[in-house]
Enzyme design. Structure first.
Site, PDB file in Angstrom:
ATOM      1  N   ASN A 143       0.805  -1.217   0.000  1.00 38.65           N
ATOM      2  CA  ASN A 143       0.000   0.000   0.000  1.00 38.65           C
ATOM      3  C   ASN A 143       0.844   1.276   0.000  1.00 38.65           C
ATOM      4  O   ASN A 143       0.308   2.378  -0.112  1.00 38.65           O
ATOM      5  CB  ASN A 143      -0.986  -0.003   1.177  1.00 38.65           C
ATOM      6  CG  ASN A 143      -2.099  -1.019   0.949  1.00 38.65           C
ATOM      7  OD1 ASN A 143      -2.239  -1.554  -0.155  1.00 38.65           O
ATOM      8  ND2 ASN A 143      -2.871  -1.286   1.991  1.00 38.65           N
ATOM      9  N   ARG A 188      -8.068  -1.853  -8.101  1.00 40.07           N
ATOM     10  CA  ARG A 188      -8.686  -0.548  -7.886  1.00 40.07           C
ATOM     11  C   ARG A 188      -7.661   0.555  -7.741  1.00 40.07           C
ATOM     12  O   ARG A 188      -7.924   1.703  -8.102  1.00 40.07           O
ATOM     13  CB  ARG A 188      -9.527  -0.569  -6.612  1.00 40.07           C
ATOM     14  CG  ARG A 188     -10.639  -1.557  -6.575  1.00 40.07           C
ATOM     15  CD  ARG A 188     -11.311  -1.430  -5.246  1.00 40.07           C
ATOM     16  NE  ARG A 188     -11.436  -0.017  -4.928  1.00 40.07           N
ATOM     17  CZ  ARG A 188     -12.389   0.765  -5.337  1.00 40.07           C
ATOM     18  NH1 ARG A 188     -13.363   0.288  -6.051  1.00 40.07           N
ATOM     19  NH2 ARG A 188     -12.395   2.042  -5.010  1.00 40.07           N
ATOM     20  N   CYS A 198     -16.396  -3.802  -4.948  1.00 32.68           N
ATOM     21  CA  CYS A 198     -15.576  -5.001  -4.829  1.00 32.68           C
ATOM     22  C   CYS A 198     -16.045  -5.783  -3.610  1.00 32.68           C
ATOM     23  O   CYS A 198     -17.011  -5.398  -2.948  1.00 32.68           O
ATOM     24  CB  CYS A 198     -14.098  -4.672  -4.761  1.00 32.68           C
ATOM     25  SG  CYS A 198     -13.525  -4.124  -3.177  1.00 32.68           S
ATOM     26  N   ARG A 257     -16.973   1.231  -2.231  1.00 31.68           N
ATOM     27  CA  ARG A 257     -15.731   1.976  -2.442  1.00 31.68           C
ATOM     28  C   ARG A 257     -15.833   3.105  -3.485  1.00 31.68           C
ATOM     29  O   ARG A 257     -15.135   3.096  -4.502  1.00 31.68           O
ATOM     30  CB  ARG A 257     -14.589   1.020  -2.773  1.00 31.68           C
ATOM     31  CG  ARG A 257     -14.403  -0.037  -1.701  1.00 31.68           C
ATOM     32  CD  ARG A 257     -13.230  -0.932  -1.951  1.00 31.68           C
ATOM     33  NE  ARG A 257     -11.956  -0.310  -1.642  1.00 31.68           N
ATOM     34  CZ  ARG A 257     -10.787  -0.947  -1.682  1.00 31.68           C
ATOM     35  NH1 ARG A 257     -10.731  -2.204  -2.027  1.00 31.68           N
ATOM     36  NH2 ARG A 257      -9.676  -0.325  -1.369  1.00 31.68           N
ATOM     37  N   GLN A 314     -14.572  11.543  -2.939  1.00 35.19           N
ATOM     38  CA  GLN A 314     -13.684  12.479  -2.226  1.00 35.19           C
ATOM     39  C   GLN A 314     -12.457  12.835  -3.070  1.00 35.19           C
ATOM     40  O   GLN A 314     -11.953  13.949  -2.998  1.00 35.19           O
ATOM     41  CB  GLN A 314     -13.262  11.911  -0.864  1.00 35.19           C
ATOM     42  CG  GLN A 314     -14.415  11.644   0.079  1.00 35.19           C
ATOM     43  CD  GLN A 314     -15.201  12.910   0.412  1.00 35.19           C
ATOM     44  OE1 GLN A 314     -14.651  13.908   0.866  1.00 35.19           O
ATOM     45  NE2 GLN A 314     -16.495  12.868   0.164  1.00 35.19           N
ATOM     46  N   ASP A 357      -7.406  -3.730   7.469  1.00 32.47           N
ATOM     47  CA  ASP A 357      -6.691  -4.776   6.736  1.00 32.47           C
ATOM     48  C   ASP A 357      -6.179  -5.889   7.651  1.00 32.47           C
ATOM     49  O   ASP A 357      -5.644  -6.887   7.170  1.00 32.47           O
ATOM     50  CB  ASP A 357      -5.516  -4.171   5.938  1.00 32.47           C
ATOM     51  CG  ASP A 357      -5.995  -3.292   4.794  1.00 32.47           C
ATOM     52  OD1 ASP A 357      -7.201  -3.301   4.492  1.00 32.47           O
ATOM     53  OD2 ASP A 357      -5.156  -2.581   4.208  1.00 32.47           O
ATOM     54  N   VAL A 398     -14.820   0.869   8.735  1.00 33.92           N
ATOM     55  CA  VAL A 398     -14.187   1.474   7.545  1.00 33.92           C
ATOM     56  C   VAL A 398     -14.883   1.029   6.256  1.00 33.92           C
ATOM     57  O   VAL A 398     -15.213   1.846   5.404  1.00 33.92           O
ATOM     58  CB  VAL A 398     -12.672   1.166   7.503  1.00 33.92           C
ATOM     59  CG1 VAL A 398     -12.038   1.757   6.246  1.00 33.92           C
ATOM     60  CG2 VAL A 398     -11.982   1.705   8.750  1.00 33.92           C
TER      61      VAL A 398
HETATM   62  C1  LIG Z   1      -3.991   0.409  -2.093  1.00 35.24           C
HETATM   63  C2  LIG Z   1      -4.346   0.832  -0.701  1.00 35.24           C
HETATM   64  O1  LIG Z   1      -3.667   1.630  -0.091  1.00 35.24           O
HETATM   65  N1  LIG Z   1      -5.428   0.258  -0.166  1.00 35.24           N
HETATM   66  C3  LIG Z   1      -5.802   0.573   1.194  1.00 35.24           C
HETATM   67  C4  LIG Z   1      -6.586   1.867   1.190  1.00 35.24           C
HETATM   68  O2  LIG Z   1      -7.706   1.684   0.321  1.00 35.24           O
HETATM   69  P1  LIG Z   1      -8.568   2.953  -0.129  1.00 35.24           P
HETATM   70  O3  LIG Z   1      -7.645   4.085  -0.334  1.00 35.24           O
HETATM   71  O4  LIG Z   1      -9.422   2.518  -1.260  1.00 35.24           O
HETATM   72  O5  LIG Z   1      -9.439   3.170   1.157  1.00 35.24           O
HETATM   73  P2  LIG Z   1     -10.115   4.529   1.679  1.00 35.24           P
HETATM   74  O6  LIG Z   1      -9.382   4.979   2.888  1.00 35.24           O
HETATM   75  O7  LIG Z   1     -10.218   5.469   0.526  1.00 35.24           O
HETATM   76  O8  LIG Z   1     -11.565   4.027   2.046  1.00 35.24           O
HETATM   77  C5  LIG Z   1     -12.058   4.051   3.334  1.00 35.24           C
HETATM   78  C6  LIG Z   1     -13.561   4.268   3.308  1.00 35.24           C
HETATM   79  O9  LIG Z   1     -13.861   5.523   2.720  1.00 35.24           O
HETATM   80  C7  LIG Z   1     -14.823   5.376   1.697  1.00 35.24           C
HETATM   81  N2  LIG Z   1     -14.543   6.363   0.628  1.00 35.24           N
HETATM   82  C8  LIG Z   1     -13.286   6.473   0.128  1.00 35.24           C
HETATM   83  C9  LIG Z   1     -13.000   7.386  -0.863  1.00 35.24           C
HETATM   84  C10 LIG Z   1     -14.045   8.207  -1.340  1.00 35.24           C
HETATM   85  O10 LIG Z   1     -13.852   9.044  -2.228  1.00 35.24           O
HETATM   86  N3  LIG Z   1     -15.286   8.061  -0.815  1.00 35.24           N
HETATM   87  C11 LIG Z   1     -15.566   7.165   0.160  1.00 35.24           C
HETATM   88  O11 LIG Z   1     -16.700   7.063   0.620  1.00 35.24           O
HETATM   89  C12 LIG Z   1     -14.609   3.934   1.217  1.00 35.24           C
HETATM   90  O12 LIG Z   1     -15.750   3.434   0.539  1.00 35.24           O
HETATM   91  C13 LIG Z   1     -14.326   3.223   2.513  1.00 35.24           C
HETATM   92  O13 LIG Z   1     -15.523   2.911   3.164  1.00 35.24           O
HETATM   93  O14 LIG Z   1      -7.013   2.167   2.512  1.00 35.24           O
HETATM   94  C14 LIG Z   1      -7.902   1.183   3.086  1.00 35.24           C
HETATM   95  C15 LIG Z   1      -8.331   1.688   4.448  1.00 35.24           C
HETATM   96  O15 LIG Z   1      -7.286   1.707   5.313  1.00 35.24           O
HETATM   97  C16 LIG Z   1      -7.200  -0.161   3.131  1.00 35.24           C
HETATM   98  O16 LIG Z   1      -8.120  -1.131   3.535  1.00 35.24           O
HETATM   99  C17 LIG Z   1      -6.634  -0.552   1.765  1.00 35.24           C
HETATM  100  O17 LIG Z   1      -5.806  -1.676   1.892  1.00 35.24           O
HETATM  101  C1  LIG Z   2      -8.100  -3.934   0.725  1.00 33.11           C
HETATM  102  C2  LIG Z   2      -6.816  -4.008   0.437  1.00 33.11           C
HETATM  103  O1  LIG Z   2      -6.220  -3.535  -0.677  1.00 33.11           O
HETATM  104  P1  LIG Z   2      -6.859  -2.776  -1.944  1.00 33.11           P
HETATM  105  O2  LIG Z   2      -7.229  -1.410  -1.507  1.00 33.11           O
HETATM  106  O3  LIG Z   2      -5.692  -2.737  -2.892  1.00 33.11           O
HETATM  107  O4  LIG Z   2      -8.025  -3.588  -2.415  1.00 33.11           O
HETATM  108  C3  LIG Z   2      -5.828  -4.616   1.381  1.00 33.11           C
HETATM  109  O5  LIG Z   2      -4.617  -4.397   1.177  1.00 33.11           O
HETATM  110  O6  LIG Z   2      -6.243  -5.335   2.314  1.00 33.11           O
END
Ligand SMILES: CC(=O)N[C@H]1[C@@H](OP(=O)(O)OP(=O)(O)OC[C@H]2O[C@@H](n3ccc(=O)[nH]c3=O)[C@H](O)[C@@H]2O)O[C@H](CO)[C@@H](O)[C@@H]1O
Ligand SMILES: C=C(OP(=O)(O)O)C(=O)O
Length: 433
Positions: free
Chosen positions: A23, A93, A117, A122, A126, A306, A328
Site C-alpha cells: 500500500n 482498484r 468489490c 468503495r 472524495q 486490513d 471502515v
Molecule cells: C492500495 C491501498 O492503499 N489500499 C488501502 C486503502 O484503500 P482505499 O484508499 O481505497 O481506502 P479509503 O481509505 O479510501 O476508504 C475508506 C472508506 O472511505 C470510503 N470512501 C473512500 C474514498 C471516497 O472518495 N469516498 C468514500 O466514501 C470507502 O468506501 C471506505 O468505506 O485504505 C484502506 C483503508 O485503510 C485499506 O483497507 C486498503 O488496503
Molecule cells: C483492501 C486491500 O487492498 P486494496 O485497496 O488494494 O483492495 C488490502 O490491502 O487489504
C-alpha cells in the site's frame, strides 16, 4: 486449480522477513509519473501481482518501467497518454491513483470507473471533490471519469468528509504541480501517506504535515526522478504476528516497525501475546491461552481494517466472547461464512460480529473472498484439526510474497499445489509449486 493445503498443529518458530509495503509502493509508482525529467528508482519493491499490474498501467501510459531484484526504475519523461482503461482498473482498484498525477502533468485524465468489490462499494467521490476544488471539470459517463483543467491546477482548500487513504494520496499528488498552495484537511494519517510525501519531496515537491490531520502542499512547476526505499509492510508483519500468536509460537518478525503497529500490538497484548522489541524487528511469543477482546476498525492510528479478518482467526481461538466492529468498509465480513465452514461460532449483527471461543477449528475446503481473508483462512488452518484447503489464491497473490514458503520456513506443514483433473480417472492430481 491452485490451492494452499495446510495441516494444523505445528507451533511456528524462527525468523521471517517482511517485504516492502504494497500500500506504499502502489501510490509511489503512480507518483513517479509526475517526474517529467530524470528516472525514479524505487527499492524494496515486493514481487506482488498488484505491482506487476500497476507497472502495466504505467507502460500503457507511455512510461518506461523496469522491475528487477526488488527495484523498479521508471522513466516518465516522454509525453504521457491520459487514459487508464477498464481492463487495468478492474484488476486493481489502486489504478485510480494515476489520476492525480496525469491530471497534474497533462491537464487531462480519463480513468475507468472502478466499481464495487468484495469489501464494499468503495466510491471515489472524495478524490473527485479535491480535483474539482483545484479547478478541474469532472464528468462521469459511459463507465469513465473524465477530469480536465485549462492550464495548471490551482491550489485550494479541501476538507475530506472521511480520512480516505486513496483520496489523500490522489489529491496530494495532483497538488504537487498546482499553482499555489493546497491545504488538505481531515486527511488520512497512515504511514503509507508519510512514505508517499517523502517520495514526492525527494522529487522536489513541497509537502508538509503528512502523518497529521492537515497536509499543506506548495505547488512547484516541475518534478524530477529520485531514489526511494519503500517502508516495510505493516499488514504483512501483522499477519505473521498473528501466525506466531495463534500457534503459541515464538517468531522474530524482521523489519516490523512497532510505531506502525501500535494498535495491533496493544490489542494482541490484551489477548495475552508477548512482544519483545529487538534491533531488527519484533519478537512475538504466543501464550498457551488467548483472552477474548473487542476490536473496532478505524483510520490510522486506530485498528487497521486490513488486519480485521486475521484477528477474527485469532479471536476464534480466544476464551470468551469477543466483538469486532468494522467501521471502515460496509461489507468486509464475507470471510465469516468460510470460518463457519471450519466450525467457527460467529454471529453477524449489523456492522459487528460476535465470536464465541475458543473454537476447535476443523480443517475444511474454503475459498478466499478477498486478499486478507485469504491469509486469515490459512492462519486458521495452522491450528485446525486436519487439512484445510484454501482456494482463490489470486487474492492472496495481490498482497503476500511466497506466503506458504515463509510459513513453511517457520515450521508450518503447508504446501501450495496446482490440482488438475486426470481426464481418464477423473481424479485430482497434485502438482507441487
Ligand atoms: C492500495 C491501498 O492503499 N489500499 C488501502 C486503502 O484503500 P482505499 O484508499 O481505497 O481506502 P479509503 O481509505 O479510501 O476508504 C475508506 C472508506 O472511505 C470510503 N470512501 C473512500 C474514498 C471516497 O472518495 N469516498 C468514500 O466514501 C470507502 O468506501 C471506505 O468505506 O485504505 C484502506 C483503508 O485503510 C485499506 O483497507 C486498503 O488496503
Ligand atoms: C483492501 C486491500 O487492498 P486494496 O485497496 O488494494 O483492495 C488490502 O490491502 O487489504
Amino acid at each position: 486449480m491452485e490451492k494452499i493445503i495446510v495441516r494444523g498443529g505445528q507451533r511456528l518458530n524462527g525468523t521471517v522477513k517482511v517485504e516492502g509495503a504494497k500500500n506504499a509502493v502502489l501510490p509511489v509508482i503512480a507518483a513517479s509519473l509526475l517526474a517529467s525529467e530524470g528516472k525514479s528508482v524505487i527499492n524494496e519493491v515486493p514481487t506482488l501481482s498488484d505491482v506487476y499490474t500497476i507497472n502495466e498501467v504505467l507502460r500503457y501510459l507511455n512510461a518506461e518501467v523496469s522491475f528487477e531484484n526488488n527495484q523498479i526504475v521508471v522513466n516518465a519523461s516522454r509525453e504521457l497518454k491520459t487514459e487508464a482503461p477498464f481492463e487495468y482498473v478492474r484488476k486493481m482498484r489502486a489504478s485510480v491513483l494515476v489520476m492525480g498525477s496525469l491530471l497534474a502533468r497533462n491537464g487531462h485524465a480519463k480513468i475507468a470507473l472502478p466499481g464495487g468489490c468484495a469489501i464494499g462499494s468503495r466510491p471515489i467521490d472524495q478524490h473527485l471533490k479535491g480535483f474539482e476544488a483545484m479547478g478541474a471539470k469532472v464528468k462521469v459517463g459511459n463507465g469513465y471519469i473524465d477530469a480536465k483543467v485549462d492550464g495548471r491546477l490551482k491550489g485550494a482548500k479541501v476538507y475530506l468528509d472521511f480520512p480516505s487513504v486513496g483520496a489523500t494520496e490522489n489529491i496530494m499528488m495532483a497538488a504537487t504541480l498546482a499553482e499555489g498552495i493546497t491545504v488538505l484537511e481531515n486527511v488520512a494519517k497512515e504511514p503509507e501517506i508519510v512514505d508517499l510525501a517523502n517520495f514526492l519531496n525527494g522529487m522536489g515537491a513541497k509537502v508538509r504535515g503528512a502523518g497529521t490531520g492537515t497536509i499543506r502542499i506548495e505547488g512547484v512547476p516541475k518534478l524530477y526522478g529520485t531514489q526511494h526505499n519503500i517502508i516495510p509492510d505493516r499488514i504483512e508483519a501483522g499477519t505473521f504476528m498473528v501466525a506466531a500468536a495463534i500457534t503459541g509460537g515464538n517468531v522474530l518478525v524482521r523489519g516490523a516497525v512497532p510505531e506502525h503497529l501500535s494498535s495491533l500490538i496493544a490489542k494482541m497484548e490484551e489477548m495475552g501475546v508477548e512482544f519483545v522489541e529487538e534491533n531488527d524487528g519484533l519478537r512475538v511469543i504466543g501464550p498457551e491461552n488467548l483472552k477474548a477482546i473487542d476490536i473496532k476498525t478505524m483510520p490510522h492510528p486506530g485498528f487497521p481494517t486490513d488486519m480485521q479478518s486475521q484477528m477474527m482467526a485469532l479471536l476464534l481461538r480466544a476464551k470468551g466472547t469477543s466483538m469486532i466492529t468494522e467501521t471502515v468498509f460496509e461489507n468486509r465480513f464475507m470471510h465469516v461464512e468460510e470460518f463457519r465452514r471450519m466450525n467457527g461460532n460467529i454471529k453477524i449483527e449489523g456492522r459487528s460480529v460476535i465470536i464465541n471461543g475458543p473454537t476447535e477449528l476443523q480443517g475444511a475446503e474454503v475459498s478466499a473472498t478477498d486478499l486478507r481473508a485469504a491469509a486469515a483462512l490459512v492462519l486458521s488452518g495452522l491450528v485446525a484439526d486436519g487439512y484445510t484447503r484454501v482456494t482463490e489464491l489470486k487474492h492472496l497473490d495481490r498482497g503476500y510474497v511466497n506466503f506458504h514458503d515463509k510459513l513453511a520456513a517457520l515450521g508450518a506443514d503447508i504446501e501450495r499445489v496446482t490440482e488438475v483433473v486426470d481426464s481418464e480417472s477423473n481424479e485430482e492430481i497434485n502438482i507441487n509449486m
